[in-house]
Design an enzyme around this catalytic site. Sequence first.
Site, PDB file in Angstrom:
ATOM      1  N   ASP A 124       0.819  -1.216   0.000  1.00  0.00           N
ATOM      2  CA  ASP A 124       0.000   0.000   0.000  1.00  0.00           C
ATOM      3  C   ASP A 124       0.853   1.266   0.000  1.00  0.00           C
ATOM      4  O   ASP A 124       0.419   2.319  -0.466  1.00  0.00           O
ATOM      5  CB  ASP A 124      -0.910   0.043   1.237  1.00  0.00           C
ATOM      6  N   TYR A 172       0.650 -10.529   5.788  1.00  0.00           N
ATOM      7  CA  TYR A 172      -0.291 -11.356   5.006  1.00  0.00           C
ATOM      8  C   TYR A 172       0.487 -12.270   4.067  1.00  0.00           C
ATOM      9  O   TYR A 172       0.485 -12.083   2.850  1.00  0.00           O
ATOM     10  CB  TYR A 172      -1.259 -10.468   4.207  1.00  0.00           C
ATOM     11  N   ASP A 179      -6.396  -5.186  -4.466  1.00  0.00           N
ATOM     12  CA  ASP A 179      -5.971  -3.837  -4.084  1.00  0.00           C
ATOM     13  C   ASP A 179      -4.493  -3.607  -4.415  1.00  0.00           C
ATOM     14  O   ASP A 179      -4.091  -2.532  -4.856  1.00  0.00           O
ATOM     15  CB  ASP A 179      -6.149  -3.603  -2.578  1.00  0.00           C
ATOM     16  N   GLY A 252     -12.419  -2.461  -8.505  1.00  0.00           N
ATOM     17  CA  GLY A 252     -12.079  -1.127  -8.978  1.00  0.00           C
ATOM     18  C   GLY A 252     -10.583  -0.861  -8.928  1.00  0.00           C
ATOM     19  O   GLY A 252     -10.005  -0.286  -9.864  1.00  0.00           O
TER      20      GLY A 252
END
Length: 408
Positions: A124, A172, A179, A252
């Site tokens: 991220d 993770y 994402d 998305g």
Amino acid sequence: MINKKLNLFKTLTLLLTFAVLGCKTTAQKTVTTTDSKNPISSNLKWSERMALTLMKKHDKSYMIDDSKAPNWDYVHGLVLHSFEELYAKTKDAKYNNYVTDYVNTLVKEDGSIDSYKFNNYNIDMIVAGRLLFNIYDTTKDKKYLLAMQLLRKQIEEQPRTPSGGFWHKKIYPNQMWLDGLYMGEPFYAQYTQVFENGKSFDDIAKQFELINNNDKDPKTGLLYHAWDESKKMPWANKETGKSPNFWSRSLGWYAMALVDVLDYMPKDHPKQKELVEYLNDLAVALVKVQDKSGLWYQVPDMGTRDGNYLEASGSAMFAYTFAKGANKGYLPSKYKAIAAKTFDAMTSKLVKVEADGSVIITQACAVAGLGGNPYRDGSYEYYVNERKKDNDPKATGPFILAALELNK
């Protein structure tokens, strides 16, 4: 006679003075009123109206998402990238200044980034690096290059699944989330184009290949939120490793990742057509589950199920993807009209305009994930019960981008 003329002259002078003073007072009063309320004109494009709303609420760009302190984060990367695109369109310096203020608040002279933790291997954290390219190109200040190199180093060392896919985060293991394709690949693609003569395009394409081959549902053509290659997570299907449900925003993220990466991958690269094919397959699958309103549900294939709702961030991301894909020629031209229908549905059904002209996007899911503590099981009930947030940045950024592509 002379006295009469003198008195008339004095009277006219006095009246003129009062008139001038009166005009000045009125003008000053109008300016003061305008400045204090700073109304956002409805005559502006939606892209500027949304951007001005955010700037009005958040004096400093690091305050986006109601942050109390400067923080290097993906939501800032997303929203401020939309400001970059807005600046490219309008040439209005205030939008560019809003971006550079964030970068200069976080990036230090040695290229280190405040709040960024390299050893978390959190993909991220890569996406905000997209903001560094333009400012480095403009200033040639080495600190921005060093910061980009730091993020590139994280990509180089990012843990991978046995098949070569990037872990979403260190916490993770062996998990690829949709994402993560947006979080890592557009920066990676731009970096390898600008600084590495495109040497890593095959690796970038591989990330999409792994997701397409292992996370797609053959029946609907949609992709699940995540894939655990180890198949060890409680949420993972024991045979496929796929998470239990589709989630609009994760789709998305994946869709935006495709259209943004294609900006940098040359048309003659062997993998370029493959990515365009993935984008077209996804677009077909998404239209099949699109609501008649033009929007998409939080869980997109279960629109009639109790608790589901038309969700803003995923819908905005699809509008952007379809509009840009059509504009660039990756998608058939009909998708521009589909994007326009989605955007118009957002402004009529999900957007409120305040008395001061501020634009408020409603029905945006604030956050959703898998695993962690407290544990998130990826069930239908989990997704539809996560909290919503007005003007969540995952909706406002794509809304601006979609508006720009549609010239709305």
